[in-house]
Design a protein around this motif. Structure first.
Motif, mmCIF file in Angstrom:
data_model
loop_
_atom_site.group_PDB
_atom_site.id
_atom_site.type_symbol
_atom_site.label_atom_id
_atom_site.label_comp_id
_atom_site.label_asym_id
_atom_site.label_seq_id
_atom_site.Cartn_x
_atom_site.Cartn_y
_atom_site.Cartn_z
ATOM 1 N N PHE A 1 0.842 -1.188 0.000
ATOM 2 C CA PHE A 1 0.000 0.000 0.000
ATOM 3 C C PHE A 1 0.882 1.245 0.000
ATOM 4 O O PHE A 1 1.883 1.302 0.710
ATOM 5 N N PHE A 2 0.474 2.274 -0.781
ATOM 6 C CA PHE A 2 1.241 3.512 -0.922
ATOM 7 C C PHE A 2 0.357 4.730 -0.649
ATOM 8 O O PHE A 2 -0.845 4.701 -0.905
ATOM 9 N N ASP A 3 1.001 5.817 -0.199
ATOM 10 C CA ASP A 3 0.270 7.076 -0.016
ATOM 11 C C ASP A 3 0.321 7.893 -1.301
ATOM 12 O O ASP A 3 0.858 7.439 -2.318
ATOM 13 N N ALA A 4 -0.212 9.110 -1.266
ATOM 14 C CA ALA A 4 -0.301 9.958 -2.460
ATOM 15 C C ALA A 4 1.070 10.329 -3.022
ATOM 16 O O ALA A 4 1.207 10.583 -4.216
ATOM 17 N N VAL B 1 -4.052 5.728 2.342
ATOM 18 C CA VAL B 1 -3.823 4.782 1.246
ATOM 19 C C VAL B 1 -4.411 5.344 -0.041
ATOM 20 O O VAL B 1 -5.594 5.655 -0.116
ATOM 21 N N GLU B 2 -3.569 5.490 -1.062
ATOM 22 C CA GLU B 2 -4.000 5.994 -2.369
ATOM 23 C C GLU B 2 -3.894 4.939 -3.465
ATOM 24 O O GLU B 2 -4.752 4.848 -4.326
ATOM 25 N N THR B 3 -2.814 4.175 -3.456
ATOM 26 C CA THR B 3 -2.580 3.174 -4.495
ATOM 27 C C THR B 3 -2.018 1.906 -3.860
ATOM 28 O O THR B 3 -1.701 1.883 -2.667
ATOM 29 N N LEU C 1 3.425 2.463 2.674
ATOM 30 C CA LEU C 1 2.819 2.523 4.000
ATOM 31 C C LEU C 1 2.888 1.179 4.712
ATOM 32 O O LEU C 1 3.117 1.125 5.920
ATOM 33 N N GLU C 2 2.675 0.105 3.971
ATOM 34 C CA GLU C 2 2.634 -1.224 4.575
ATOM 35 C C GLU C 2 2.637 -2.270 3.478
ATOM 36 O O GLU C 2 2.143 -2.036 2.381
ATOM 37 N N SER C 3 3.184 -3.443 3.790
ATOM 38 C CA SER C 3 3.134 -4.579 2.885
ATOM 39 C C SER C 3 2.517 -5.747 3.651
ATOM 40 O O SER C 3 2.922 -6.030 4.781
ATOM 41 N N VAL C 4 1.510 -6.381 3.058
ATOM 42 C CA VAL C 4 0.754 -7.434 3.732
ATOM 43 C C VAL C 4 0.669 -8.639 2.801
ATOM 44 O O VAL C 4 0.493 -8.482 1.589
ATOM 45 N N ILE C 5 0.752 -9.833 3.377
ATOM 46 C CA ILE C 5 0.667 -11.070 2.593
ATOM 47 C C ILE C 5 -0.585 -11.836 2.985
ATOM 48 O O ILE C 5 -0.884 -12.004 4.164
ATOM 49 N N GLU C 6 -1.316 -12.297 1.983
ATOM 50 C CA GLU C 6 -2.466 -13.190 2.178
ATOM 51 C C GLU C 6 -2.150 -14.462 1.402
ATOM 52 O O GLU C 6 -1.509 -14.417 0.355
ATOM 53 N N ASN C 7 -2.569 -15.614 1.914
ATOM 54 C CA ASN C 7 -2.277 -16.854 1.189
ATOM 55 C C ASN C 7 -3.386 -17.870 1.350
ATOM 56 O O ASN C 7 -4.256 -17.732 2.205
#
Length: 130
Positions: free
Chosen positions: A78-81, A119-121, A86-92
């Motif tokens: 996740f990135f800001d403007a 969170v923008e992008t 901002l954060e990196s998350v893993i789902e599996n």
């Protein structure tokens, strides 16, 4: 919770190329994204503008390879403007996904309120296990 805003972002997520193999610390062999295609993805906002604002990504991946996959991982960054991470998350998913099958996923941004509002992008990166 009410879905008050639905923001669909069109992002190009490159998945072309050959499989690249590497090994995790636990010795499990992981391949590159060549066997997995992200079919669709959307950024969802709940309760925007409040201290309960929540951001999540919904999407689906498809096994486009010829073999059954025992592990599929989606990493969402996740990135800001300003483009700052901002954060990196893993789902599996740890169940067998046969050739041609699809798997729905949700990756939740781990913060609420103002941090979620920033969170923008996002970027998505799939990986598979043998």
């Amino acid at each position: 919770m009410h879905r008050r805003a639905f923001l669909a972002l069109s992002l190009s997520v490159p998945f072309a190329g050959c499989l690249e193999y590497f090994t995790e610390e636990n010795g499990e062999e992981i391949t590159g994204p060549g066997d997995v295609e992200i079919v669709w993805h959307d950024l969802i906002r709940d309760d925007p503008g409040t201290e309960d604002e929540r951001v999540a990504l919904w999407g689906a991946v498809r096994n486009v390879g010829e073999r059954t996959l025992s592990y599929i991982e989606i990493r969402a960054t996740f990135f800001d403007a300003e483009g700052e991470e901002l954060e990196s998350v893993i789902e599996n998913v740890d169940e067998d996904v046969s050739s041609g099958a699809e798997w729905a996923f949700e990756v939740e941004f781990p913060h609420y309120g103002e941090r979620a509002a920033a969170v923008e992008t996002y970027e998505l990166e799939p990986a598979t296990g043998l």
